[in-house]
Design an enzyme around this catalytic site. Structure first.
Site, PDB file in Angstrom:
ATOM      1  N   GLY A 181      -8.041 -26.598  -2.914  1.00 51.98           N
ATOM      2  CA  GLY A 181      -9.271 -26.616  -3.695  1.00 51.98           C
ATOM      3  C   GLY A 181     -10.493 -26.986  -2.875  1.00 51.98           C
TER       4      GLY A 181
ATOM      5  N   ASP B  71       0.095  -7.720   1.607  1.00 52.03           N
ATOM      6  CA  ASP B  71       0.491  -6.313   1.587  1.00 52.03           C
ATOM      7  C   ASP B  71       2.008  -6.154   1.608  1.00 52.03           C
ATOM      8  OD1 ASP B  71       0.164  -3.583   1.441  1.00 52.03           O
ATOM      9  OD2 ASP B  71      -0.192  -3.309   3.586  1.00 52.03           O
TER      10      ASP B  71
ATOM     11  N   GLY C  96       3.299   6.678   8.052  1.00 57.69           N
ATOM     12  CA  GLY C  96       4.621   6.800   7.460  1.00 57.69           C
ATOM     13  C   GLY C  96       5.562   5.695   7.884  1.00 57.69           C
ATOM     14  N   ASN C  97       5.198   4.941   8.938  1.00 57.91           N
ATOM     15  CA  ASN C  97       5.991   3.783   9.356  1.00 57.91           C
ATOM     16  C   ASN C  97       5.709   2.552   8.497  1.00 57.91           C
ATOM     17  OD1 ASN C  97       6.031   5.041  12.540  1.00 57.91           O
ATOM     18  ND2 ASN C  97       7.853   3.972  11.792  1.00 57.91           N
ATOM     19  N   SER C  98       4.706   2.616   7.649  1.00 58.32           N
ATOM     20  CA  SER C  98       4.360   1.466   6.810  1.00 58.32           C
ATOM     21  C   SER C  98       5.565   0.949   6.060  1.00 58.32           C
ATOM     22  CB  SER C  98       3.288   1.866   5.785  1.00 58.32           C
ATOM     23  OG  SER C  98       2.013   1.792   6.313  1.00 58.32           O
TER      24      SER C  98
ATOM     25  N   HIS D  17       0.815  -1.216   0.000  1.00 59.00           N
ATOM     26  CA  HIS D  17       0.000   0.000   0.000  1.00 59.00           C
ATOM     27  C   HIS D  17       0.855   1.274   0.000  1.00 59.00           C
ATOM     28  CE1 HIS D  17       0.309  -0.174   4.543  1.00 59.00           C
ATOM     29  NE2 HIS D  17       0.379   1.130   4.379  1.00 59.00           N
TER      30      HIS D  17
END
Length: 515
Positions: free
Chosen positions: A291, A161, A233-235, A131
């Site tokens: 499946g 992510d 902002g630490n992402s 992200h």
């Protein structure tokens, strides 16, 4: 007070970009060994845990890691729909102004965002959150010494992510390595380094608050929760243990305001490292696939199935032409997979996804052998397929939206059949198939109405639902259902385990109390 919400922690802050590029100073090339306070096991051995309050300082440790943590800035052009043509009264001098506005007003604008990342290979391989770089036209990596390099995307994975970037550097870069997140215990000290609010390399310290957190961010949620301060902002920044190894990727926080309240979440390294290796090698993920479709084993369902404990993953569907066709069946409870115990339906997809495509694995299941017999433990060999191929296969097999089931608003109610547990039932005929848009091969008894105050309604049963089994015995008519419920009631059973099918044939188990 506003409601709590989970937030990704990249930050859109063009005004803070200059601050983000400030040099962070030189860093030591060596990562010092942790002191006794950083090693709970060693401290416990000599009794020092009685006075230990945490590491006296993490300055030496942080100094050796700062150069490997980077700030990531992205830019994206967002285009609007433009300004519609405006017409002034005939002869008005404003018409020229309106024409210029319509010609130039495409509402295009540049959007920037800031996040964090870390170098895992001196050649320039960098890990961050998907992200952080999603939909970016340009990705720039900003290093601790103030230098900048453009980055290209090697691969990304939306389910976890995670994104992997590559920069071309004239010299080897300072890199960090992954540690073993499975060894982290609640209460262990951890350190986060990142780019909160675009301020540049910032260090915070806290502990592991919890493990195995599910915040509904994706199908493989297994987050480490920490109280180390993590903000926007630490992402994509790393979560280190006290040995300087990366044990998590900081991804989300829960906060009413967007700022840290001490509840942050990191992707554990054991999950991330496998995804990153695949993205580096293939540019995409290659996950294992059984499946099957699963349902949670609740206490009620465990009782209805005759299980001793509410553990395992309940099979509710087997994909045609999938890896498990002919080997697993609806009603099986998976208790083990390739040597791993399966405690819940949430555990299995993650473990299967981390297993190599094409590998033959042993699946431990409980299967009802007979009407009166307890479930038998069986061991089934299944060769895993690839999840990404399976998703395409299932998508192509999806029925049309109009065939998903549900009663037509103006459909006339059929003649009343049998009634039990607050449900009115009828045998399936062509008129009911048409009214409820049932699958062509639907069999059992169809629910034609449900008393809103009944236990059946509480369990989500509605008109158009098909009852296929009662107490793990197949039923072919409405009378079969009512007879079986009466039999259960007379035998002293308090609950009825029903196997239900939606109009499109999707199965689920429910347990309805017998009043």
């Amino acid at each position: 007070m506003s409601a709590l919400r989970f937030r990704p922690i990249a930050v859109s802050a063009p005004a803070l970009l200059a601050l983000m590029l400030l040099p962070l100073g030189a860093a030591s090339a060596q990562t010092p060994a942790p002191d006794a306070a950083a090693d709970p096991a060693a401290a416990a051995a000599d009794g020092s845990h009685r006075t230990m309050q945490g590491p006296a300082s993490v300055a030496d440790l942080a100094e050796g890691l700062l150069d490997a943590v980077v700030n990531i800035s992205t830019s994206q052009t967002v285009r609007g729909g433009g300004v519609p043509r405006l017409n002034a009264p005939e002869g008005s001098p404003l018409q020229d102004f309106f024409d210029d506005l319509s010609k130039d007003g495409d509402n295009s604008r540049r959007v920037q965002s800031l996040g964090s990342g870390f170098v895992i290979d001196p050649s320039g391989v960098i890990v961050t959150n998907n992200h952080v770089i999603a939909d970016a036209d340009e990705i720039t990596v900003n290093f601790a010494d103030g230098s900048q390099l453009p980055a290209k995307l090697l691969g990304k994975d939306l389910k976890t992510d995670i994104a992997v970037l590559k920069v071309e550097s004239a010299k080897p870069l300072k890199a960090v390595k992954f540690g073993d997140s499975d060894r982290m215990r609640i209460g262990d000290w951890v350190m986060a380094i990142g780019n909160p609010f675009g301020l540049g390399g910032s260090v915070t310290v806290g502990i592991v608050s919890a493990r195995g957190r599910n915040i509904n961010a994706g199908p493989y949620d297994n987050f480490i929760q920490t109280d180390a301060a993590i903000n926007r902002g630490n992402s994509g920044g790393p979560l280190f243990d006290m040995y300087g190894d990366v044990v998590g990727i900081n991804t989300a926080i829960i906060s009413p305001s967007g700022g840290s309240i001490g509840i942050g979440f990191s992707i554990p390294s054991e999950l991330a490292s496998n995804v990153i290796a695949q993205l580096r090698q293939y540019g995409e993920t290659r996950r294992g696939w059984l499946g099957i479709r699963l349902q949670e084993v609740t206490e009620d369902i465990a009782d209805g199935l005759g299980l001793q404990a509410a553990k395992g993953a309940l099979v509710m569907g087997v994909q045609s032409d999938g890896p498990s066709e002919g080997k697993l069946q609806v009603g099986d409870v998976i208790t083990g997979f390739d040597g791993h115990p399966i405690d819940s339906s949430r555990d299995l997809p993650r473990i299967v996804a981390e297993t190599e495509v094409g590998k033959s694995v042993t699946v431990d299941i409980l299967r009802k052998a007979a009407k009166t017999a307890p479930a038998d433990t069986l061991h089934v060999e299944v060769t895993l397929g690839r999840l990404e191929d399976g998703e395409q296969q299932m998508a192509s097999a999806e029925p049309d939206a109009g065939a998903k089931g549900g009663a037509k608003p103006d459909g006339a109610a059929p003649a009343l059949g049998n009634e039990t547990l607050g449900m009115k039932l009828a045998d399936i005929d062509q008129s009911l198939r048409d009214q409820y848009q049932l699958a062509k091969d639907a069999s059992g008894a169809v629910v034609t109405s449900v008393d809103p105050a009944s236990r059946a309604a509480e369990k989500g049963i509605e008109a158009g639902t098909v009852i296929k089994e009662v107490a793990q015995e197949s039923v072919a008519s409405a009378k079969d259902v009512t007879d079986k419920i009466a039999e259960l009631k007379s035998s002293g059973r308090k609950n009825a385990l029903l196997l239900l099918a939606s109009g499109s044939g999707e199965l689920r188990f429910v347990v309805v109390p017998i009043d």
